[in-house]
Design an enzyme around this catalytic site. Sequence first.
Site, mmCIF file in Angstrom:
data_model
loop_
_atom_site.group_PDB
_atom_site.id
_atom_site.type_symbol
_atom_site.label_atom_id
_atom_site.label_comp_id
_atom_site.label_asym_id
_atom_site.label_seq_id
_atom_site.Cartn_x
_atom_site.Cartn_y
_atom_site.Cartn_z
ATOM 1 N N HIS A 22 2.013 0.272 -13.116
ATOM 2 C CA HIS A 22 2.802 -0.936 -13.347
ATOM 3 C C HIS A 22 4.283 -0.563 -13.338
ATOM 4 C CE1 HIS A 22 3.573 -4.985 -14.641
ATOM 5 N NE2 HIS A 22 4.384 -4.521 -15.567
ATOM 6 N N GLY A 28 0.778 -1.243 0.000
ATOM 7 C CA GLY A 28 0.000 0.000 0.000
ATOM 8 C C GLY A 28 0.800 1.278 0.000
ATOM 9 N N SER A 29 2.073 1.220 -0.418
ATOM 10 C CA SER A 29 2.859 2.466 -0.414
ATOM 11 C C SER A 29 2.326 3.465 -1.445
ATOM 12 C CB SER A 29 4.345 2.183 -0.647
ATOM 13 O OG SER A 29 4.579 1.748 -1.960
ATOM 14 N N ASN A 30 1.818 2.975 -2.562
ATOM 15 C CA ASN A 30 1.228 3.894 -3.552
ATOM 16 C C ASN A 30 -0.064 4.498 -3.030
ATOM 17 O OD1 ASN A 30 2.704 4.061 -6.279
ATOM 18 N ND2 ASN A 30 2.853 1.899 -5.714
ATOM 19 N N MET A 35 -3.974 -7.289 -6.871
ATOM 20 C CA MET A 35 -3.486 -8.500 -7.545
ATOM 21 C C MET A 35 -4.588 -9.354 -8.166
ATOM 22 S SD MET A 35 -0.376 -7.978 -7.260
ATOM 23 C CE MET A 35 0.442 -9.497 -7.725
ATOM 24 N N ARG A 36 -5.674 -8.726 -8.600
ATOM 25 C CA ARG A 36 -6.774 -9.472 -9.203
ATOM 26 C C ARG A 36 -7.163 -8.880 -10.543
ATOM 27 N NH1 ARG A 36 -9.340 -13.087 -6.210
ATOM 28 N NH2 ARG A 36 -8.116 -13.088 -4.309
ATOM 29 N N ASN A 49 -4.341 2.174 -13.328
ATOM 30 C CA ASN A 49 -3.427 1.226 -12.681
ATOM 31 C C ASN A 49 -1.998 1.724 -12.846
ATOM 32 O OD1 ASN A 49 -2.563 -1.291 -11.483
ATOM 33 N ND2 ASN A 49 -1.979 -1.987 -13.521
#
Length: 197
Positions: free
Chosen positions: A109, A12-14, A90-91, A107
């Site tokens: 990446h 959860g750092s982002n 992660m889904r 998102n």
Amino acid sequence: MKKIAVLASGNGSNFEALVKAVRRQKIPAEVSLMVTDCEKAYARNRAERLGVNQLFLNPKDYSHRQDFYRKLTVVLKKEKIDIVVLAGYMRILTADFVKTFKNRIINIHPAILPAFKGVDSIKRAYQYGCKVFGVTIHFVDEQIDNGPIILQGSLKINNGESLNCLESRIHKLEHKLYPQALELLVNNRLKVKGRMV
Ligand code: GRF
């Protein structure tokens, strides 16, 4: 004031960087909810500390992923969420979910897409011997790490740099770029035409 929900599965750092940036940079938005699919996600501790509402939605409670995403949609609609931000989630989303929030799901990446899609991208790029690494922020569609690209950033690996050190520099870059992309979206500064943003 746009309402934002962050979906996170792990550290959860982002998520934390986004919450802080929204508050600090006066982005006309509020991160009003963090939803996780993982009971032990450290993102939950961060939500607690930051005073952001959180919800653990357990996929195991649903026999079909369609039902899980229907429930998530109900939750997000009830909260009047405008923008869904994936941050280490992660889904894979269902097509219906993506349609419901079309061009309102983003998102991040840790690679220069379309290279190194999927998990462990930094490690795979490192082991491949890449010299340039980076981060991509993109709209989300039904495929993994695939939608139209909003922002990319890059950095060069230093001679003899360890994977750890490189990873932490990439995460720093993520924490800087993700709020920038969110700000553009919140302020309606992004137009999508096919793959072009
Ligand atoms: C980040 O590297 C992000 O790019 C990827 O998953 C990682 C999540 O890290 N999708 P964190 O949970 O935000 O710390």
